[in-house]
Write a protein that holds these residues in place. Structure first.
Motif, mmCIF file in Angstrom:
data_model
loop_
_atom_site.group_PDB
_atom_site.id
_atom_site.type_symbol
_atom_site.label_atom_id
_atom_site.label_comp_id
_atom_site.label_asym_id
_atom_site.label_seq_id
_atom_site.Cartn_x
_atom_site.Cartn_y
_atom_site.Cartn_z
ATOM 1 N N UNK A 221 47.170 1.678 -28.022
ATOM 2 C CA UNK A 221 47.721 2.489 -26.950
ATOM 3 C C UNK A 221 49.236 2.340 -26.997
ATOM 4 N N UNK A 222 49.944 2.980 -26.067
ATOM 5 C CA UNK A 222 51.397 2.838 -26.035
ATOM 6 C C UNK A 222 51.816 1.399 -25.765
ATOM 7 N N UNK A 223 50.935 0.620 -25.140
ATOM 8 C CA UNK A 223 51.328 -0.706 -24.671
ATOM 9 C C UNK A 223 50.843 -1.844 -25.561
ATOM 10 N N UNK A 224 49.625 -1.760 -26.064
ATOM 11 C CA UNK A 224 49.058 -2.873 -26.823
ATOM 12 C C UNK A 224 47.909 -2.346 -27.673
ATOM 13 N N UNK A 225 47.127 -3.259 -28.224
ATOM 14 C CA UNK A 225 45.954 -2.883 -29.016
ATOM 15 C C UNK A 225 44.784 -3.754 -28.593
ATOM 16 N N UNK A 226 43.582 -3.201 -28.675
ATOM 17 C CA UNK A 226 42.380 -3.946 -28.336
ATOM 18 C C UNK A 226 41.416 -3.897 -29.507
ATOM 19 N N UNK A 227 40.878 -5.062 -29.852
ATOM 20 C CA UNK A 227 39.931 -5.179 -30.959
ATOM 21 C C UNK A 227 38.509 -5.201 -30.390
ATOM 22 N N UNK A 228 37.629 -4.451 -31.017
ATOM 23 C CA UNK A 228 36.234 -4.339 -30.578
ATOM 24 C C UNK A 228 35.276 -4.684 -31.713
ATOM 25 N N UNK A 229 34.096 -5.137 -31.344
ATOM 26 C CA UNK A 229 33.009 -5.223 -32.306
ATOM 27 C C UNK A 229 32.458 -3.813 -32.517
ATOM 28 N N UNK A 230 31.757 -3.569 -33.628
ATOM 29 C CA UNK A 230 31.190 -2.233 -33.845
ATOM 30 C C UNK A 230 30.277 -1.757 -32.724
ATOM 31 N N UNK A 231 29.708 -2.690 -31.960
ATOM 32 C CA UNK A 231 28.849 -2.326 -30.838
ATOM 33 C C UNK A 231 29.635 -1.781 -29.654
ATOM 34 N N UNK A 232 30.963 -1.949 -29.654
ATOM 35 C CA UNK A 232 31.795 -1.514 -28.545
ATOM 36 C C UNK A 232 32.225 -2.641 -27.633
ATOM 37 N N UNK A 233 31.756 -3.861 -27.892
ATOM 38 C CA UNK A 233 32.157 -5.016 -27.089
ATOM 39 C C UNK A 233 33.586 -5.413 -27.437
ATOM 40 N N UNK A 234 34.430 -5.583 -26.426
ATOM 41 C CA UNK A 234 35.814 -5.964 -26.686
ATOM 42 C C UNK A 234 35.897 -7.427 -27.095
#
Length: 336
Positions: A221-234
């Motif tokens: 995003x403009x502010x940061x990044x979020x890593x997820x598992x392929x299942x969608x869990x952050x």
């Protein structure tokens, strides 16, 4: 800094520039400038990908360029080759991804003409598949065009990613309530392919990428990044360097770090280390495909939508939205 666009059914558009405070939470640990684009033609680097077969080679393209062109850039920031995609349009190229052909081991590049600032200006959007050039010299390359539409209606998007394990293509929308969309397993060129929602995405996502081993994916995003598992869990939130307009995200070849870039002439590309929880070997292995949203954990999906924003970030967005509402109301009164 980034543009917040508010739209109405009447077609009124209000644009707000969001300024990120200088003391925002951007950590310096594990962050370094990798290079700066030297080529004066690279003015709006919107997509970024690491070559899957060539060490020290990176690909980028401009946003809404006059021509469907991309660049191979070395680790010194200098352009090694310029390529034109034959027969392609460049209405609003927003993202790219790189993968490998499992049968031949050859690199595959994907270019996403998926920008739609009016959320319905185009009857469909396109993604072009180009085989990675074997040599680093200027050339015109053939492409396969896949057309797409969203099952739940047109929308703006700036993120594309390809699962390296399954070869499945995903599009991430750029909205206040963003979504991850999955393409059909087998893409067709003779008809429009349907993108179906399989999960939520952080607010106003500007790009996305899959890890080289398929163990995770990241949304910027403009502010940061979020890593997820392929299942969608952050898994983790990753602070990003302060950029003029954060646009692109990619994994390093070893999957242990992230690369991020910005629009602008001579814009920089930074490398950011991943936290331990998001490294390829960390945590239990996950299924290589997204689960349908109906089977997701009741708590995982709603949390994912807000990932990547701090309380201060949320207040900035709410203030922008509140201001937009006032302006739109005033305009509406004048146009009655």
């Amino acid at each position: 800094m980034g543009d917040v666009v508010i739209r109405t059914a009447a077609g009124v558009i209000a644009v707000f520039v969001v300024f990120v405070p200088a003391n925002a939470a951007f950590a310096d640990d594990g962050e370094k400038k990798l290079f700066t684009f030297k080529d004066a033609r690279i003015t709006e680097s919107s997509g970024l990908a690491v070559s899957p077969t060539k060490e020290g080679v990176f690909y980028t393209h401009n946003d809404s360029s006059a021509a469907p062109t991309f660049y191979a850039v070395g680790s010194d920031g200098r352009t090694r080759a310029t390529y034109r995609v034959q027969g392609a349009q460049a209405r609003d190229w927003e993202a790219m991804a790189a993968s490998k052909d499992p049968a031949t081991g050859r690199g595959v590049l994907w270019f996403a003409d998926i920008g739609d600032n009016l959320d319905g200006a185009w009857p469909n959007v396109s993604v072009y598949k180009v085989m990675e050039p074997e040599s680093l010299r200027d050339a015109t390359l053939p492409a396969v065009r896949y057309r797409f539409r969203y099952a739940d209606g047109a929308r703006n998007a700036e993120g594309i990613m390809v699962n390296p394990v399954t070869g499945r293509l995903f599009v991430v929308s750029k909205e206040f309530s963003g979504s991850v969309y999955q393409a059909p397993k087998k893409l067709r060129t003779d008809r429009v392919n349907v993108l179906r929602k399989v999960g939520t995405a952080p607010i106003m996502a500007t790009d996305a990428a899959y890890a080289p081993d398929g163990s995770s994916y990241v949304i910027r995003t403009y502010f940061s990044a979020t890593v997820f598992r392929p299942s969608g869990e952050s898994i983790a939130r990753v602070s990003m360097p302060e950029l003029k307009q954060a646009e692109s995200i990619a994994y390093t070849r070893d999957g242990k770090g992230l690369l991020t870039g910005s629009e602008g002439v001579r814009s920089p590309v930074y490398q950011v280390a991943l936290p331990a929880a998001a490294l390829p070997a960390a945590g239990p292995s996950s299924s290589p495909t997204h689960r349908p949203k109906t089977t997701a954990s009741p708590s995982a999906r709603p949390v994912a939508a807000a990932e990547g924003l701090s309380a201060r970030d949320v207040l900035i967005w709410l203030a922008a939205a509140a201001g937009a509402s006032g302006i739109i109301a005033a305009i509406a009164r004048r146009t009655r």
